[in-house]
Scaffold this motif. Structure first.
Motif, mmCIF file in Angstrom:
data_model
loop_
_atom_site.group_PDB
_atom_site.id
_atom_site.type_symbol
_atom_site.label_atom_id
_atom_site.label_comp_id
_atom_site.label_asym_id
_atom_site.label_seq_id
_atom_site.Cartn_x
_atom_site.Cartn_y
_atom_site.Cartn_z
ATOM 1 N N PRO A 13 0.820 -1.220 0.000
ATOM 2 C CA PRO A 13 0.000 0.000 0.000
ATOM 3 C C PRO A 13 0.850 1.265 0.000
ATOM 4 O O PRO A 13 0.299 2.367 0.038
ATOM 5 N N HIS A 14 2.180 1.116 -0.046
ATOM 6 C CA HIS A 14 3.060 2.270 0.130
ATOM 7 C C HIS A 14 3.942 2.506 -1.102
ATOM 8 O O HIS A 14 4.675 1.613 -1.537
ATOM 9 N N LEU A 15 3.875 3.708 -1.624
ATOM 10 C CA LEU A 15 4.735 4.072 -2.747
ATOM 11 C C LEU A 15 6.203 4.052 -2.329
ATOM 12 O O LEU A 15 7.081 3.708 -3.130
ATOM 13 N N SER A 16 6.478 4.396 -1.079
ATOM 14 C CA SER A 16 7.868 4.392 -0.599
ATOM 15 C C SER A 16 8.463 2.988 -0.653
ATOM 16 O O SER A 16 9.671 2.829 -0.892
ATOM 17 N N THR A 17 7.646 1.959 -0.454
ATOM 18 C CA THR A 17 8.143 0.585 -0.546
ATOM 19 C C THR A 17 8.570 0.268 -1.971
ATOM 20 O O THR A 17 9.592 -0.398 -2.204
ATOM 21 N N ILE A 18 7.792 0.749 -2.943
ATOM 22 C CA ILE A 18 8.168 0.555 -4.346
ATOM 23 C C ILE A 18 9.511 1.205 -4.615
ATOM 24 O O ILE A 18 10.427 0.580 -5.175
ATOM 25 N N TRP A 19 9.656 2.466 -4.226
ATOM 26 C CA TRP A 19 10.925 3.154 -4.463
ATOM 27 C C TRP A 19 12.095 2.432 -3.780
ATOM 28 O O TRP A 19 13.176 2.295 -4.349
ATOM 29 N N ASN A 20 11.854 1.947 -2.563
ATOM 30 C CA ASN A 20 12.912 1.280 -1.809
ATOM 31 C C ASN A 20 13.357 -0.009 -2.501
ATOM 32 O O ASN A 20 14.565 -0.258 -2.678
ATOM 33 N N LEU A 21 12.396 -0.839 -2.910
ATOM 34 C CA LEU A 21 12.747 -2.117 -3.534
ATOM 35 C C LEU A 21 13.388 -1.919 -4.905
ATOM 36 O O LEU A 21 14.294 -2.661 -5.288
ATOM 37 N N VAL A 22 12.909 -0.901 -5.646
ATOM 38 C CA VAL A 22 13.518 -0.624 -6.950
ATOM 39 C C VAL A 22 14.933 -0.092 -6.758
ATOM 40 O O VAL A 22 15.873 -0.497 -7.478
#
Length: 299
Positions: free
Chosen positions: A221-230
Motif C-alpha cells: 500500500p506504500h509508494l515508498s516501498t516501491i521506491w525502496n525495492l527498486v
C-alpha cells in the motif's frame, strides 16, 4: 413576533428598564418604547406594569419572557450551525490516491495554498477506490482519481492523460529506453500497489486479456516501498510519469498503451460550493500535459 421584536423584548424584560435596554441595543429610547407598545398591541397582552420610573413584568410578561428567551437560544444555535457549515466549505476535504498525488500534491500544497490561503485543505491519501467511496458517502468534497469506471452518482471532470511508467534503477538495462512495451514491463520482476489501487486492477485486467503472466513479487500500500525495492535492485515498479525525483537513482520509462485518465470527481446532485469551484478551476488550469518527449530525453 419577529426576531428583532424578540431581541428587543428580551433586553427590556431582562433589564426591566427601557433606558438600560436601549443603551445595550444601541437604539433610541423612544424607538424602543414604541416597539414595546406595538408588541403589546399585536399580542393583546399587558406585558409591563409601571412602578415609579421602573417597569415590572406582569405574569403574562414573565411567561412571554421565558418563551422568547428559549426561542432566541434556538436562533443562536441555528446561527452557529450555519456559521459552522460556512467554515466547513472553507475547509475542503480532498481525496487523492498516491500515484495521482505525486502530480497533485505539489500543486495543492504549493501554488494553490499560496494563491488561496483562505481555503484550508484536508487531504486524504487513499486508494482510488476509497477516494470514490469517500465522495459517495460525502466524507470528501473532491477526489482526483485516474482510470475509474463510471460510477452512478458521481460527476467527473477530465484532466489531461498521463502515461504509466516502468520505474527502474539508472543502471538497469532498460533505463536508456524512451519507452517500453506492456509485455516488456510485465516480464520484469514487479512490486505493485495493492488491489485497492485502480492502476493494479488496470494492469491485472489487461494481463488477463493479453494472456500475460506478470512477475509480481510483492503488493504494497506504500509508494515508498516501491521506491525502496527498486532502488535496491530487487524489482521494478509501476509509477506515473513524474513519480520519481530527478535527483534520485530511479528513472520512469513510459509504457506503450498504458495511460491513466485522471478526473476530478464530485457528488452528483450536490451543490458545488464556491471553494470547490475554485479548486476545480485551479486544477484544470495547472494540471500539466504529460511531458513525454521531455521525460524521454532526460532518461
Amino acid at each position: 413576533m419577529t426576531i428583532q421584536q424578540m431581541m428587543y423584548y428580551e433586553a427590556v424584560a431582562r433589564h426591566q428598564s427601557i433606558t438600560r435596554a436601549a443603551a445595550e441595543l444601541h437604539i433610541a429610547q423612544p424607538t424602543l418604547s414604541l416597539a414595546m407598545q406595538t408588541l403589546e398591541s399585536e399580542t393583546g397582552l399587558n406585558l409591563f406594569r409601571h412602578v415609579g420610573r421602573n417597569i415590572e413584568l406582569t405574569a403574562d410578561g414573565q411567561a412571554l419572557f421565558a418563551e422568547v428567551a428559549h426561542m432566541l437560544k434556538d436562533v443562536a444555535r441555528f446561527d452557529s450551525h450555519v456559521a459552522e457549515l460556512a467554515r466547513r466549505h472553507q475547509n475542503l476535504r480532498v481525496a487523492v490516491p498516491m500515484l495521482v498525488g505525486t502530480l497533485i500534491l505539489p500543486l495543492l500544497l504549493g501554488t494553490f495554498r499560496a494563491e488561496h490561503p483562505e481555503i484550508r485543505l484536508e487531504i486524504s491519501e487513499t486508494t482510488g477506490v476509497e477516494a470514490l467511496d469517500l465522495i459517495e458517502r460525502e466524507e470528501a468534497d473532491v477526489a482526483v482519481v485516474h482510470d475509474s469506471a463510471h460510477r452512478h452518482g458521481l460527476t467527473a471532470r477530465r484532466l489531461p492523460d498521463w502515461p504509466f511508467c516502468l520505474c527502474v534503477r539508472r543502471d538497469h538495462p532498460l533505463a536508456a529506453r524512451t519507452r517500453v512495451s506492456f509485455a516488456e514491463a510485465m516480464a520484469e520482476p514487479l512490486v505493485l500497489l495493492d488491489d485497492g489501487y485502480l492502476v493494479t486492477r488496470l494492469i491485472e485486467d489487461r494481463c488477463a486479456r493479453e494472456h500475460l503472466a506478470p512477475r509480481i513479487l510483492h503488493y504494497t500500500p506504500h509508494l515508498s516501498t516501491i521506491w525502496n525495492l527498486v532502488t535496491r535492485g530487487l524489482a521494478c515498479g509501476i509509477v506515473t510519469s513524474g513519480g520519481t525525483l530527478p535527483e534520485s537513482a530511479l528513472v520512469a520509462i513510459p509504457i506503450d498503451g498504458l495511460m491513466q485518465h485522471p478526473a476530478i470527481f464530485t457528488k452528483t446532485g450536490r451543490q458545488v460550493t464556491q471553494d470547490q469551484r475554485t479548486l476545480i478551476t485551479f486544477l484544470k488550469r495547472t494540471f500539466p500535459a504529460a511531458p513525454i518527449a521531455k521525460m524521454a530525453q532526460s532518461n
